[in-house]
Scaffold this motif. Sequence first.
Motif, mmCIF file in Angstrom:
data_model
loop_
_atom_site.group_PDB
_atom_site.id
_atom_site.type_symbol
_atom_site.label_atom_id
_atom_site.label_comp_id
_atom_site.label_asym_id
_atom_site.label_seq_id
_atom_site.Cartn_x
_atom_site.Cartn_y
_atom_site.Cartn_z
ATOM 1 N N PHE A 3 1.277 -1.440 0.021
ATOM 2 C CA PHE A 3 0.179 -0.157 -0.331
ATOM 3 C C PHE A 3 0.821 0.829 0.132
ATOM 4 C CE2 PHE A 3 -2.151 3.228 2.321
ATOM 5 C CZ PHE A 3 -2.649 3.730 1.818
ATOM 6 N N TRP A 4 1.350 1.700 0.665
ATOM 7 C CA TRP A 4 2.349 2.676 1.193
ATOM 8 C C TRP A 4 2.823 3.256 -0.077
ATOM 9 C CZ3 TRP A 4 0.589 5.955 4.616
ATOM 10 C CH2 TRP A 4 0.707 5.532 5.006
ATOM 11 N N PRO A 5 4.169 2.319 -0.597
ATOM 12 C CA PRO A 5 5.113 3.096 -1.240
ATOM 13 C C PRO A 5 4.190 2.946 -2.631
ATOM 14 C CG PRO A 5 5.724 0.606 -1.336
ATOM 15 C CD PRO A 5 4.312 0.663 0.010
ATOM 16 N N GLU A 6 3.097 2.611 -2.911
ATOM 17 C CA GLU A 6 2.039 3.044 -4.251
ATOM 18 C C GLU A 6 1.124 4.309 -3.703
ATOM 19 O OE1 GLU A 6 -0.525 0.970 -7.332
ATOM 20 O OE2 GLU A 6 -1.998 1.160 -5.943
ATOM 21 N N PHE A 7 0.699 4.472 -2.495
ATOM 22 C CA PHE A 7 0.181 6.139 -1.781
ATOM 23 C C PHE A 7 1.428 6.934 -2.325
ATOM 24 C CE2 PHE A 7 -0.390 8.268 1.395
ATOM 25 C CZ PHE A 7 -1.209 8.906 1.298
ATOM 26 N N ILE A 8 2.720 6.882 -2.217
ATOM 27 C CA ILE A 8 3.381 8.024 -1.653
ATOM 28 C C ILE A 8 3.856 8.382 -2.981
ATOM 29 C CG2 ILE A 8 6.369 7.929 -1.131
ATOM 30 C CD1 ILE A 8 5.755 5.776 0.785
ATOM 31 N N TYR A 152 -8.585 1.196 -1.214
ATOM 32 C CA TYR A 152 -7.648 1.916 -1.433
ATOM 33 C C TYR A 152 -7.312 2.848 -2.206
ATOM 34 C CZ TYR A 152 -4.826 -1.681 1.496
ATOM 35 O OH TYR A 152 -4.771 -2.799 2.249
ATOM 36 N N LYS A 153 -8.518 3.330 -3.536
ATOM 37 C CA LYS A 153 -8.847 4.053 -3.755
ATOM 38 C C LYS A 153 -9.376 5.020 -3.736
ATOM 39 C CE LYS A 153 -8.436 0.972 -8.036
ATOM 40 N NZ LYS A 153 -9.279 0.320 -9.388
ATOM 41 N N VAL A 154 -10.090 4.652 -2.937
ATOM 42 C CA VAL A 154 -11.271 5.344 -2.305
ATOM 43 C C VAL A 154 -9.938 6.389 -1.355
ATOM 44 C CG1 VAL A 154 -13.180 5.609 -0.864
ATOM 45 C CG2 VAL A 154 -13.486 4.137 -2.911
ATOM 46 N N ILE A 155 -9.364 5.760 -0.626
ATOM 47 C CA ILE A 155 -8.455 6.445 0.419
ATOM 48 C C ILE A 155 -7.474 6.684 -0.424
ATOM 49 C CG2 ILE A 155 -6.398 6.354 2.084
ATOM 50 C CD1 ILE A 155 -7.706 3.445 2.363
ATOM 51 N N TYR A 156 -7.070 6.561 -1.452
ATOM 52 C CA TYR A 156 -6.254 7.971 -2.302
ATOM 53 C C TYR A 156 -6.740 8.295 -2.882
ATOM 54 C CZ TYR A 156 -3.076 3.178 -3.048
ATOM 55 O OH TYR A 156 -2.241 2.851 -3.121
ATOM 56 N N GLY A 157 -8.158 8.465 -3.145
ATOM 57 C CA GLY A 157 -8.749 9.628 -3.937
ATOM 58 C C GLY A 157 -9.835 11.003 -2.165
ATOM 59 N N CYS A 158 -9.934 10.662 -1.374
ATOM 60 C CA CYS A 158 -9.803 11.637 -0.145
ATOM 61 C C CYS A 158 -8.693 11.583 0.461
ATOM 62 C CB CYS A 158 -10.333 9.963 0.528
ATOM 63 S SG CYS A 158 -12.503 9.603 0.926
ATOM 64 N N TYR A 159 -7.251 11.380 0.088
ATOM 65 C CA TYR A 159 -6.497 12.367 0.643
ATOM 66 C C TYR A 159 -6.263 13.071 -0.133
ATOM 67 C CZ TYR A 159 -1.446 13.547 -0.006
ATOM 68 O OH TYR A 159 -0.054 14.046 -0.166
#
Length: 216
Positions: A3-8, A152-159
């Motif tokens: 999760f974290w590498p993609e999020f960063i 996870y995609k929703v979390i990305y969008g919220c961020y």
Amino acid sequence: MEFWPEFILIASVHLVAVASPGPDFAIVLRYAVRYGRHVALAASMGIGMAIFLHVCYSLLGLGLLIKTTPWLFTLFSLLSASYLAYIGWQAIGSGVPVNSTSESVAEPFCETPSMLKAFSSGFVTNGLNPKATLFFLSLFAVIISPQTPVSYKVIYGCYMAFATAAWFAFLSVILTRDNIRTFLLAKGYWFDRLMGVVLLALAMHLIYGAIQSQLH
């Protein structure tokens, strides 16, 4: 999948994109100088909320439909250009302030739009931005793995929505500090007119791009 590498990676790409000058920055700068902090903050929240619009149609696959359907993308670009041209023309017609003293900072020299109107302007400006459409299309098609869960995609969008709103809120606060805004407001009509020219130029660029896409 990690999760974290993609999020960063997403956070880094988004930071570069949101910090790049464009229609969103022009709107916030104009509102901050002319109307003050609260109006600029309302527009910033609208810009942030529009990110959810991009995320939703990306998740539903509509972003790809817009990109791969030439007439639909052209229509989208022309709508965006029309709106940018409208607010750009309003900015170019800005009048000269009666005075440039500190009192004019507290008392804007033109009618202040409501918070809802400022929010709507920010939302529409970002929501109709074709560059934002292409950014999110690229993000979901290239950077985000197809195996990434929807949650996870929703979390990305919220961020990204939160980070976008926070960035423009930060700009709103900085640009409306007394010493900065007093200077900007004294020459505010020139900044307004400059932003109007920028917005008109962006509108013409969108129209040119739309015409070129139809020719090819």
